[in-house]
Scaffold this motif. Structure first.
Motif, mmCIF file in Angstrom:
data_model
loop_
_atom_site.group_PDB
_atom_site.id
_atom_site.type_symbol
_atom_site.label_atom_id
_atom_site.label_comp_id
_atom_site.label_asym_id
_atom_site.label_seq_id
_atom_site.Cartn_x
_atom_site.Cartn_y
_atom_site.Cartn_z
ATOM 1 N N TYR A 55 -1.339 -16.733 1.759
ATOM 2 C CA TYR A 55 -0.829 -16.337 0.282
ATOM 3 C C TYR A 55 -1.690 -15.503 -0.398
ATOM 4 N N GLY A 56 -1.365 -14.265 -0.542
ATOM 5 C CA GLY A 56 -2.245 -13.292 -1.074
ATOM 6 C C GLY A 56 -2.008 -12.535 -2.661
ATOM 7 N N ILE A 57 -2.780 -12.173 -3.025
ATOM 8 C CA ILE A 57 -2.487 -11.284 -4.007
ATOM 9 C C ILE A 57 -3.395 -9.950 -4.070
ATOM 10 N N LEU A 58 -2.564 -8.890 -4.331
ATOM 11 C CA LEU A 58 -3.219 -7.499 -3.960
ATOM 12 C C LEU A 58 -3.152 -6.847 -5.610
ATOM 13 N N GLN A 59 -4.383 -6.584 -6.019
ATOM 14 C CA GLN A 59 -4.411 -5.752 -7.316
ATOM 15 C C GLN A 59 -4.868 -4.256 -7.247
ATOM 16 N N PHE A 60 -3.698 -3.277 -7.681
ATOM 17 C CA PHE A 60 -3.934 -2.068 -7.473
ATOM 18 C C PHE A 60 -4.292 -1.274 -8.661
ATOM 19 N N GLY A 61 -4.471 -2.126 -9.843
ATOM 20 C CA GLY A 61 -4.919 -1.411 -11.195
ATOM 21 C C GLY A 61 -3.710 -1.252 -11.967
ATOM 22 N N ASP A 62 -3.966 -0.930 -13.107
ATOM 23 C CA ASP A 62 -2.822 -0.516 -14.127
ATOM 24 C C ASP A 62 -1.776 -1.608 -14.256
ATOM 25 N N GLY A 63 -2.177 -3.030 -14.183
ATOM 26 C CA GLY A 63 -1.105 -3.885 -14.127
ATOM 27 C C GLY A 63 -0.078 -3.888 -13.065
ATOM 28 N N ARG B 19 0.854 -1.129 -0.124
ATOM 29 C CA ARG B 19 -0.049 -0.020 -0.117
ATOM 30 C C ARG B 19 0.839 1.232 -0.079
ATOM 31 N N TRP B 20 1.969 0.999 0.732
ATOM 32 C CA TRP B 20 2.976 2.354 0.702
ATOM 33 C C TRP B 20 3.790 2.748 -0.434
ATOM 34 N N LEU B 21 4.185 1.349 -1.156
ATOM 35 C CA LEU B 21 4.840 1.597 -2.116
ATOM 36 C C LEU B 21 3.941 1.986 -3.504
ATOM 37 N N TYR B 22 2.791 1.690 -3.685
ATOM 38 C CA TYR B 22 1.839 1.847 -4.482
ATOM 39 C C TYR B 22 0.814 3.410 -4.218
ATOM 40 N N GLU B 23 1.157 3.674 -3.078
ATOM 41 C CA GLU B 23 0.678 4.947 -2.644
ATOM 42 C C GLU B 23 -0.994 5.058 -2.910
ATOM 43 N N ARG B 24 -1.488 3.804 -2.777
ATOM 44 C CA ARG B 24 -2.999 3.944 -2.927
ATOM 45 C C ARG B 24 -3.445 2.471 -2.357
ATOM 46 N N GLU B 25 -4.617 2.132 -2.303
ATOM 47 C CA GLU B 25 -5.201 0.890 -1.844
ATOM 48 C C GLU B 25 -5.565 -0.220 -3.106
ATOM 49 N N PRO B 26 -5.334 -1.404 -2.412
ATOM 50 C CA PRO B 26 -5.880 -2.110 -3.756
ATOM 51 C C PRO B 26 -7.371 -2.295 -3.863
ATOM 52 N N SER B 27 -7.645 -2.488 -5.215
ATOM 53 C CA SER B 27 -9.058 -2.652 -5.490
ATOM 54 C C SER B 27 -9.542 -3.824 -5.127
ATOM 55 N N VAL B 28 -8.927 -4.955 -5.443
ATOM 56 C CA VAL B 28 -9.222 -6.460 -5.256
ATOM 57 C C VAL B 28 -8.180 -7.195 -4.871
ATOM 58 N N VAL B 29 -8.457 -8.238 -4.168
ATOM 59 C CA VAL B 29 -7.766 -8.935 -3.437
ATOM 60 C C VAL B 29 -7.909 -10.540 -3.534
ATOM 61 N N SER B 30 -7.094 -11.318 -3.413
ATOM 62 C CA SER B 30 -7.356 -12.904 -3.500
ATOM 63 C C SER B 30 -6.324 -13.649 -2.398
#
Length: 170
Positions: free
Chosen positions: A50-58, A23-34
């Motif tokens: 084990y998690g995947i956080l999707q921040f958008g824009d690939g 969250r800190w590196l992308y300076e925003r919140e993920p929109s979708v997680v798995s």
């Protein structure tokens, strides 16, 4: 899918740190997680997350945390120009850590001396209480991190991608 009667604690223990870093590196919140969890039937707790956080824009964050493997508290960050590896992000009194940067093919390393990160956290908290010092991160950051964690729990329970609710700053 999480069996009934199993406590999910691994994500709350070590799993919260890499989520916060993403969250800190992308300076925003993920929109979708798995998320997926590995459980120990005998002790009735999760032993792997084990998690995947999707921040958008690939842009994605991949995180894992577990008790069943050799101790590893490292970060690896990859970008279009290079990478950064932090060997030990939470250190104890006798552990140094090395940060390795590779940017445009140029490698640099810096080793930091041993320091107890938990003591530093406690000292900072004490200064906030005693001296009125502002915390390094606002309370809203913790609330946002918990929103991501709750979405990951839901994904682990349902086996589906879960949208992270938007938490507005106050």
């Amino acid at each position: 899918m999480k069996p009934s009667g199993i406590a999910t604690i691994r994500l709350l223990d070590g799993g919260c740190y890499p989520i916060n870093l993403c969250r800190w590196l992308y300076e925003r919140e993920p929109s979708v997680v798995s998320a997926m969890f590995e459980y120990d039937d005998h002790y009735k707790v999760d032993v792997g997350f084990y998690g995947i956080l999707q921040f958008g824009d690939g842009q994605f964050g991949f995180t894992s945390s577990g008790y069943k493997h050799a101790r590893s508290v490292s970060y690896e960050v990859y970008g279009d120009r290079g990478s950064a590896v932090v060997e030990t992000f939470m250190t104890g009194d006798h552990e140094s850590t090395t940060v390795r940067l590779i940017i445009d093919g140029q490698v640099s390393e810096r080793t930091f001396p041993p320091v107890n990160a938990y003591t530093l956290q406690a000292d900072s908290f004490a200064r906030c209480l005693r001296d009125g010092e502002a915390p390094l991160t606002p309370a809203e950051d913790a609330i946002k991190n918990v929103a991501v964690i709750e979405a990951l729990f839901e994904s682990g329970r349902t086996g589906r991608h879960v949208s992270v609710p938007l938490i507005e700053d106050t």
